[in-house]
Every structure is written in C-alpha cells, then in structure tokens.
Enzyme design. Structure first.
Site, PDB file in Angstrom:
ATOM      1  CG  ASP A 161       7.654   2.384 -48.518  1.00  0.00           C
ATOM      2  OD1 ASP A 161       7.659   3.470 -47.903  1.00  0.00           O
ATOM      3  OD2 ASP A 161       7.127   1.373 -48.042  1.00  0.00           O
ATOM      4  CG  ASP A 195      11.489   0.751 -44.579  1.00  0.00           C
ATOM      5  OD1 ASP A 195      12.247   1.723 -44.421  1.00  0.00           O
ATOM      6  OD2 ASP A 195      10.341   0.839 -45.056  1.00  0.00           O
ATOM      7  NE  ARG A 200       8.439   7.249 -42.741  1.00  0.00           N
ATOM      8  CZ  ARG A 200       7.507   6.384 -43.112  1.00  0.00           C
ATOM      9  NH1 ARG A 200       7.875   5.243 -43.686  1.00  0.00           N
ATOM     10  NH2 ARG A 200       6.228   6.625 -42.924  1.00  0.00           N
TER      11      ARG A 200
END
Length: 367
Positions: free
Chosen positions: A190, A194, A243
């Site tokens: 992932d 984050d 991202r």
C-alpha cells in the site's frame, strides 16, 4: 480508476543487518542521536521533541522496542529508543503494560507520547514490518529503513503501510528514513507514508521513498479532510506510480524535493487541499502536479520548480493538471522559517543527504 502503466519495481536492496545485542541496555545518548531539531510543520503546535530529556534504551528486536515503551513510568514518560539490527516478524511480539498498547507483527505506537526511535550503529532495518502511530503525539523517527511491508500475502503488517498514522495524531517528525516497497497494490503493498483521520503537524524530511505504487496520502477519502499541516522537504521520490503525495483537504508544503520516474501522477491536491510547491526538481514525471481522479478540486501555489521531461494529461472531468505551464491557483502562508536551496542544486543535495545511513547530513545551502 486503475491506471494501466508499466511498472519497474526491482527488489528492495537494503542490506539486512544482524542484531548485535541480546538485551535492552540503558545508555547515555550519543551526540548523533541528540543532534537535529524538528523542521516544518512538526516544529509548530508546541514543537516535536520526541523523547528528549528522558532515558535512552537500546533495542535489537521489535519486542525490545515494545518492552522499552511498556517499561516507562507512564505513557507520556519521554524515552529515546536506539535501534540496531534487523527488526522483523520473528522478533516482534506483543508486550503488555500500563504505559503501552502493543501488538505482534507491527511496531505499535498507540495512545502514547514523547518517543524517539532512531537507528544507530550499523543501521536499523524494519523488514516487512511497519510502524503504526495511532492517537499519539510528539513522535520522532530517524535514520531507519522500512521495507516491503505488505497488506496481502505473507507476512502482513500495518495494512501495507511502511509508516501509517491515524486518529488524532499530532506532531510527528520522520527524518532521514528509507521507505521501500517492491511493487504496487497488486503485489500486496500500500502506501509508504500515510496519514488519515485527523493527523496534523507532520514533517517528512531528508528521506527516500522508492519502488512503490503509492508514495503516500493525507486523508483516506474525499470526506476525510481533517488532516493537514504537513511539510515534505529534501526527499527523493523515485520509481513511484502516484501519491507524492495525495493531499485531501488541509495544507501541504513541498520544497526542495527530487521527483524521479513518477509514472501516473505526482502531487495530487484535491478535495479543497492547498499545496505550496517550491523549488522542487521533477525529472521524467507524468502529471507532476494537479487534481487527478476526482472532480473535487484542490489548489496549489507554485514557484521556482524545474520540470525536466515532464508530460501532462489533457484535462477532463476528473483530470486537472497544473501544466504544461503551471501557475498558482491559491496562496498559502507558511508560519515557520525555512531556507530554499537553488532548484538546480536539488538533485545533488538530495542524493548526498536523503535516506538512512547517510550520517544524517543536511543541506548547507551549497550545490
């Protein structure tokens, strides 16, 4: 929403180092562990000092890290944990205590404060093992490598995030870290860095993020906009799909970063977010900056950036690239002082200073 772009993800190349001590040993902090101060937004909201003023403990396993947290007088008692060796599932177990809430298979920093984790000696490698920060504040993580953390396959850890922060987190400084994956979501990984559910006042500095589908996000959905006040400076993003970061709501400040080989999209400001993007160097990047994969607009203030072999998508209902000639769509005030390096010097400066095991060197303002 899935983009079909060819990936080139070599296996992570971080060396695996053996543990050198069998127990947790109290020690005086060496100068290298004490040096440096939080920068960017982590310097605001009262500042980020981690375990400053507390005991210093040595750990060569994840269990020993948890033991150090659980052995404190209270959950806010300052502590610096010097880590050396390979930290993995085999040596990371749950430890119980009144000053901790730990778990097996992850470094769990939950409902605690005033902690520094710093790699020392021959280095600290968290192999397939993530660091999870939840409902905590005043956390420093420096000079560590975190690699190949998976959310699917085996073994799994931390939802596939190298470092993940969630739920009322405040004041985190991650510095001189190396965050690596070996692929994207289809390979079980992932994000590398984050933040979600009301995480604020965070700085990522002098770090390397490589070989991942997702560099990191701020906000888990278009409705998760309580995060923000995040600074990214002097980092290398290399061989990333997207991202770098994805910013939903809040304010992000990106300066003096080097972005290389970004395949799908770079800084993705959306859902009302504001990004201040200064003196960054983009090389071989697709859609370096803009609002992507949503019709909920974000905004940006740009100055001094270099776009070297950057390609841009055509605008449509869910694509609003800032280029090919980026101009500002908002104005962002920055409350802290900082020095901008000359953009042409950024690739060289970042190559010398970013990542773990670089002596925690910082820019001195020269090329």
């Amino acid at each position: 929403m899935k983009r079909s772009v060819a990936r080139r993800f070599p296996a992570a190349a971080a060396a695996l180092v053996a543990a050198t001590s069998a127990g947790v040993v109290l020690a005086m902090p060496p100068a290298s562990a004490a040096a440096g101060a939080a920068t960017g937004y982590a310097s605001q909201n009262g500042g980020t000092t981690g375990g400053q003023g507390g005991a210093t403990v040595r750990a060569t396993s994840g269990t020993q890290i948890h033991q150090a947290l659980c052995g404190r007088a209270g959950s806010s008692t300052p502590i610096t944990i010097q880590v050396e060796g390979r930290i993995n599932h085999g040596n990371t177990t749950k430890v119980s205590g009144d000053s901790c809430e730990t778990a097996a298979g992850v470094i769990e920093l939950k409902r605690i404060s005033n902690v520094t984790i710093i790699g020392v000696g021959s280095g600290a490698v968290f192999d397939q093992l993530g660091i999870h920060i939840r409902e905590s504040r005043n956390i420093i993580i420096r000079n560590v490598t975190i690699q190949n953390v998976k959310k699917s396959g085996s073994p799994t850890s931390n939802g596939g995030d190298a470092i993940g922060m969630e739920k009322n987190v405040r004041n985190v400084w991650v510095d001189h870290a190396t965050l690596l994956a070996s692929g994207g979501e289809s390979e079980g990984f992932d994000g590398l860095f984050d933040m979600k559910d009301n995480t604020q006042y965070v700085t990522l500095s002098y770090s390397t993020l490589r070989n991942s589908g997702r560099g990191g996000l701020v906000g888990s959905s278009e409705s998760d906009t309580s995060n923000g006040f995040v600074t990214y400076h002097h980092n290398l993003y290399q061989n990333i799909d997207s991202r770098t970061p994805l910013l939903r709501g809040g304010i992000g400040h990106m300066y003096n970063n080097h972005y290389v080989d970004v395949h799908e999209s770079g800084i993705n400001s959306r859902a009302g977010a504001k990004a201040k993007v200064e003196n960054n160097y983009f090389k071989d990047v697709h859609d370096a900056l803009g609002t992507f994969y949503t019709d909920e607009a974000g905004y940006w203030q740009v100055s001094g950036n270099t776009f070297d072999n950057v390609t841009w998508s055509a605008p449509d209902e869910e694509t609003n690239p800032a280029g090919p000639n980026p101009t500002s769509t908002t104005s962002v005030g920055i409350p802290y002082s900082y020095r901008l390096d000359q953009t042409s010097c950024v690739p060289g400066i970042v190559s010398r200073t970013a990542g773990a095991n670089t002596g925690m060197r910082e820019s001195d303002g020269t090329c």
